[in-house]
Design a protein around this motif. Structure first.
Motif, short mmCIF file in Angstrom:
data_model
loop_
_atom_site.label_atom_id
_atom_site.label_comp_id
_atom_site.label_asym_id
_atom_site.label_seq_id
_atom_site.Cartn_x
_atom_site.Cartn_y
_atom_site.Cartn_z
N GLY A 181 29.81 21.35 60.91
CA GLY A 181 30.73 21.12 59.79
C GLY A 181 30.79 22.29 58.83
N ALA A 182 29.71 23.02 58.70
CA ALA A 182 29.70 24.20 57.81
C ALA A 182 30.57 25.32 58.34
CB ALA A 182 28.26 24.68 57.62
N PHE A 183 31.01 25.20 59.59
CA PHE A 183 31.91 26.19 60.19
C PHE A 183 33.30 25.59 60.43
CE2 PHE A 183 27.68 27.69 61.07
CZ PHE A 183 27.77 29.06 60.95
N GLY A 184 33.53 24.43 59.85
CA GLY A 184 34.84 23.79 59.98
C GLY A 184 35.08 23.17 61.32
N ALA A 185 34.03 22.96 62.09
CA ALA A 185 34.14 22.37 63.42
C ALA A 185 33.34 21.07 63.46
CB ALA A 185 33.64 23.36 64.47
N MET A 186 33.27 20.47 64.62
CA MET A 186 32.48 19.25 64.76
C MET A 186 31.84 19.21 66.13
SD MET A 186 30.94 16.76 63.64
CE MET A 186 31.36 17.37 62.01
N ALA A 187 30.64 18.62 66.18
CA ALA A 187 29.91 18.54 67.44
C ALA A 187 30.79 17.94 68.52
CB ALA A 187 28.65 17.70 67.24
N PRO A 188 30.88 18.57 69.66
CA PRO A 188 31.78 18.10 70.71
C PRO A 188 31.17 17.04 71.62
CG PRO A 188 30.76 20.15 71.37
CD PRO A 188 30.24 19.85 70.00
N ILE A 189 29.90 16.76 71.45
CA ILE A 189 29.20 15.85 72.35
C ILE A 189 29.21 14.45 71.76
CG2 ILE A 189 27.06 15.48 73.62
CD1 ILE A 189 28.41 18.14 74.22
N PRO A 190 29.39 13.41 72.57
CA PRO A 190 29.33 12.05 72.04
C PRO A 190 28.01 11.80 71.32
CG PRO A 190 30.10 12.02 74.30
CD PRO A 190 29.66 13.43 74.01
N SER A 191 28.07 11.07 70.23
CA SER A 191 26.86 10.80 69.46
C SER A 191 26.78 9.32 69.17
CB SER A 191 26.87 11.63 68.17
OG SER A 191 27.92 11.22 67.32
N TYR A 192 26.15 8.97 68.06
CA TYR A 192 25.87 7.57 67.73
C TYR A 192 27.11 6.70 67.78
CZ TYR A 192 23.36 3.86 65.23
OH TYR A 192 22.76 2.69 64.88
N ASN A 193 28.23 7.22 67.30
CA ASN A 193 29.45 6.40 67.28
C ASN A 193 30.66 7.17 67.76
OD1 ASN A 193 30.61 3.81 66.60
ND2 ASN A 193 31.70 4.86 64.98
N ALA A 194 30.47 8.03 68.73
CA ALA A 194 31.59 8.79 69.28
C ALA A 194 31.54 8.71 70.80
CB ALA A 194 31.52 10.25 68.82
N ALA A 195 32.59 8.20 71.38
CA ALA A 195 32.59 7.97 72.83
C ALA A 195 33.22 9.11 73.61
CB ALA A 195 33.32 6.67 73.14
N SER A 196 33.83 10.07 72.94
CA SER A 196 34.52 11.11 73.67
C SER A 196 34.52 12.39 72.84
CB SER A 196 35.95 10.68 73.97
OG SER A 196 36.59 11.64 74.78
N THR A 197 35.00 13.48 73.46
CA THR A 197 35.00 14.75 72.74
C THR A 197 35.99 14.73 71.58
OG1 THR A 197 34.97 17.14 73.12
CG2 THR A 197 36.84 15.93 74.02
N TYR A 198 35.73 15.52 70.57
CA TYR A 198 36.62 15.63 69.42
C TYR A 198 37.65 16.72 69.67
CZ TYR A 198 34.50 12.46 66.00
OH TYR A 198 34.09 11.33 65.33
N TRP A 199 38.80 16.57 69.01
CA TRP A 199 39.90 17.51 69.14
C TRP A 199 40.32 18.00 67.76
CZ3 TRP A 199 41.81 18.64 74.09
CH2 TRP A 199 41.29 17.86 75.12
N TYR A 200 40.83 19.24 67.71
CA TYR A 200 41.32 19.78 66.43
C TYR A 200 42.71 20.36 66.65
CZ TYR A 200 40.09 24.50 68.14
OH TYR A 200 40.00 25.68 68.86
N LEU A 201 43.48 20.38 65.57
CA LEU A 201 44.84 20.90 65.63
C LEU A 201 44.85 22.39 65.32
CD1 LEU A 201 47.01 18.12 63.97
CD2 LEU A 201 47.27 19.02 66.30
N ASP A 202 45.52 23.14 66.15
CA ASP A 202 45.68 24.58 65.95
C ASP A 202 47.14 24.92 66.21
OD1 ASP A 202 45.34 27.28 65.65
OD2 ASP A 202 44.34 27.58 67.58
N ASN A 203 47.89 25.19 65.12
CA ASN A 203 49.32 25.48 65.22
C ASN A 203 50.08 24.38 65.94
OD1 ASN A 203 49.19 28.02 63.88
ND2 ASN A 203 48.46 28.98 65.78
#
Length: 528
Positions: A247-269
């Motif tokens: 988060g300190a780099f404006g990103a998020m861990a891509p691996i499923p964790s305690y309450n995430a079942a799939s990879t995260y996505w971000y918008l770029d243009n």
């Protein structure tokens, strides 16, 4: 999108062993949880009143429709028989609840077993947790679910308290097939040992550099004063450990964790891209790798995968900083203070990175959903129960207990718990099938300040939340396992970060490119 049909291997007869939860007839009385009187006459009178009350309840039950509902509130197992919360639930919603509660550890497997059983024995309602949400499309495809589009029009509490976007995510071809378990994104906290800060005369860290210095002191300067080299700056649950550093780099861990079942996505243009290959994640990994090499990170983070694992480390005073779901820290702090009252945790803001960015994981809008099966015996009764659970009274009751027994509202408008709340705290949310923000923020419970604090931190959410593709179903699990292995090796130094481009290329070739193409097509289709 049509998800592949699950293999149904077991029969209904295997399901019933160990599945029935507390609940049933609603004959509970608050007398069950109050100290027994020592006066024999008083006992006799209470017994008589209880008998009359039980008769009234039995008569009421015979006139109420029974709703069988499969759901489990993990972490709150073990309620007493005939409890007062169940009695309130049944009276208020005018149903008899047949609560079927599979073990939370293998809930999804057990639900699939239940739904593969004899049609005559199927339940009316089933909760699909967040990891099972995609199964909704299977069941719709199989014609197994009731269309709730008209039924929900008679449910004012659901329509008022659930955003339309959440309802839309539970709809297929314009028809509503589930009631969403709606929740807000702020669910995590960074937690620090305040007593260790005080012992070492350290200030609360703010920037990523501050965090580094505090973690170094926690590792090498004997913060617990036991004269041994047995502490680490930080630990956590596997890859979730590092969310706030990403988060300190404006990103998020891509691996499923305690309450995430799939990879995260971000918008770029205007285009969705996977966080797993985000160049900003590589920058975060460089920092994490450096801290690991210094010895600031617990090397057992990879095998620390359950709350029990993390609790054991906390009990042994092994770490100074962690990061987890908001309910964790207040509970473990209370347990630790029974041994040492000087132990003190504190929730702090996630670190600010080199470009001024900061954030924790923002969880998805839905934490599952509740479906009604086609053979439901009384659909109106089912909806009446679900609507009550989304009402203010329902949320208060299923999260905090019964007014006048577990909590009360003061003249100044504040809500406070009563002594019985503490007595029943281990099971008090057993009947909570939905998330309930309102009572969590209003009632003064031992957990509430942690929940309130979680709203203070910026979140980095999944811009692809709610978008399901064939490629995810086909490749998602393998890609997650592949990424988990690579990320672990990057952090521990087994694989050099010079191989980042190789990792990205292979992730794409294993199905990532197709996944990216399909999710962008879904995204553009949703936007019209």
């Amino acid at each position: 999108m049509k998800k592949k049909v699950l293999a149904m291997l077991l029969g209904w007869g295997l399901v019933m062993t160990g599945l029935a939860g507390c609940g049933g007839s609603g004959e509970g009385s608050s007398e069950n949880s109050r100290p027994e009187s020592t006066d024999s006459a008083e006992k006799s009178e209470e017994s008589s009143q209880s008998s009359e009350s039980g008769s009234d309840n039995e008569q009421a039950d015979s006139e109420r429709p029974t709703v069988s509902f499969v759901f489990t509130k993990g972490g709150f197992e073990g309620c007493p028989d005939n409890d007062v919360i169940l009695q309130k639930l049944e009276e208020a919603s005018d149903v008899v609840l047949d609560h079927i509660a599979p073990p939370s550890a293998n809930y999804a497997e057990q639900v699939n077993v239940i739904l593969s059983g004899d049609k005559s024995g199927l339940p009316d309602l089933v909760k699909l947790n967040s990891a099972m949400f995609n199964d909704l499309y299977d069941y719709v495809d199989q014609g197994a679910l009731m269309d709730m589009s008209e039924l929900v029009k008679q449910c004012p509490n659901i329509l008022e308290n659930v955003p339309q976007e959440a309802l839309d995510r539970c709809s297929v071809d314009g028809k509503l097939y589930a009631i969403p378990v709606f929740c807000s994104p702020n669910r995590y906290n960074v937690v620090i040992r305040q007593d260790w800060l005080d012992n070492l005369n350290l200030e609360t860290p703010v920037t990523l550099e501050d965090y580094h210095e505090v973690m170094r002191a926690f590792t090498f300067e004997d913060p617990d004063g036991n004269g041994q080299d047995d502490t680490y700056g930080m630990t956590g649950l596997s890859m979730e450990t590092f969310d706030f550093i990403y988060g300190a780099f404006g990103a998020m861990a891509p691996i499923p964790s305690y309450n995430a079942a799939s990879t995260y996505w971000y918008l770029d243009n205007g285009e969705l891209k996977p966080q797993v290959t985000n160049p900003k994640v590589k920058e975060a990994l460089e920092t994490i790798r450096s801290w690991y090499e210094e010895g600031l990170i617990d090397p057992e983070f990879v095998t620390c995968t359950t709350d029990d694992d993390l609790n054991n480390k906390a009990m042994k005073n092994q770490f100074g900083i962690s990061y987890h779901w908001w309910t964790w820290e207040p509970k473990i702090e209370a347990q630790l203070q029974e041994v040492d009252p000087n132990i003190s945790f504190r929730r702090i803001a996630p670190p600010v990175g080199p470009d001024g960015q900061s954030g924790i994981r923002g969880v998805g809008m839905l934490n599952g959903c509740v479906v009604m099966l086609q053979g439901a015996k009384d659909p109106e009764a089912c909806m009446r129960l679900l609507d009550w659970m989304y009402s203010e009274e329902g949320m208060m009751t299923t999260y905090t207990g019964v007014e006048g027994i577990h909590w009360q509202k003061n003249d100044d408008g504040t809500y406070v718990t009563l002594p019985q709340y503490e007595e029943d705290a281990a099971w008090i949310q057993w009947y909570s099938a939905f998330e309930a923000e309102w009572p969590l923020l209003q009632v003064e419970t031992p957990l509430v300040q942690s929940r309130r604090d979680s709203f203070n931190w910026p979140t980095i959410s999944n811009d692809g939340d709610g978008l399901i593709t064939e490629a995810e179903v086909e490749y998602g699990a393998d890609l997650q396992a592949f990424a988990m292995e690579y990320y672990t090796n990057f952090i521990t130094g087994k694989t050099s970060l010079d191989e980042w481009d190789k990792f990205v290329e292979e992730w794409n070739s294993r199905g990532g490119t197709r996944w990216t193409e399909e999710i962008n097509a879904e995204y553009k289709d949703k936007r019209g």
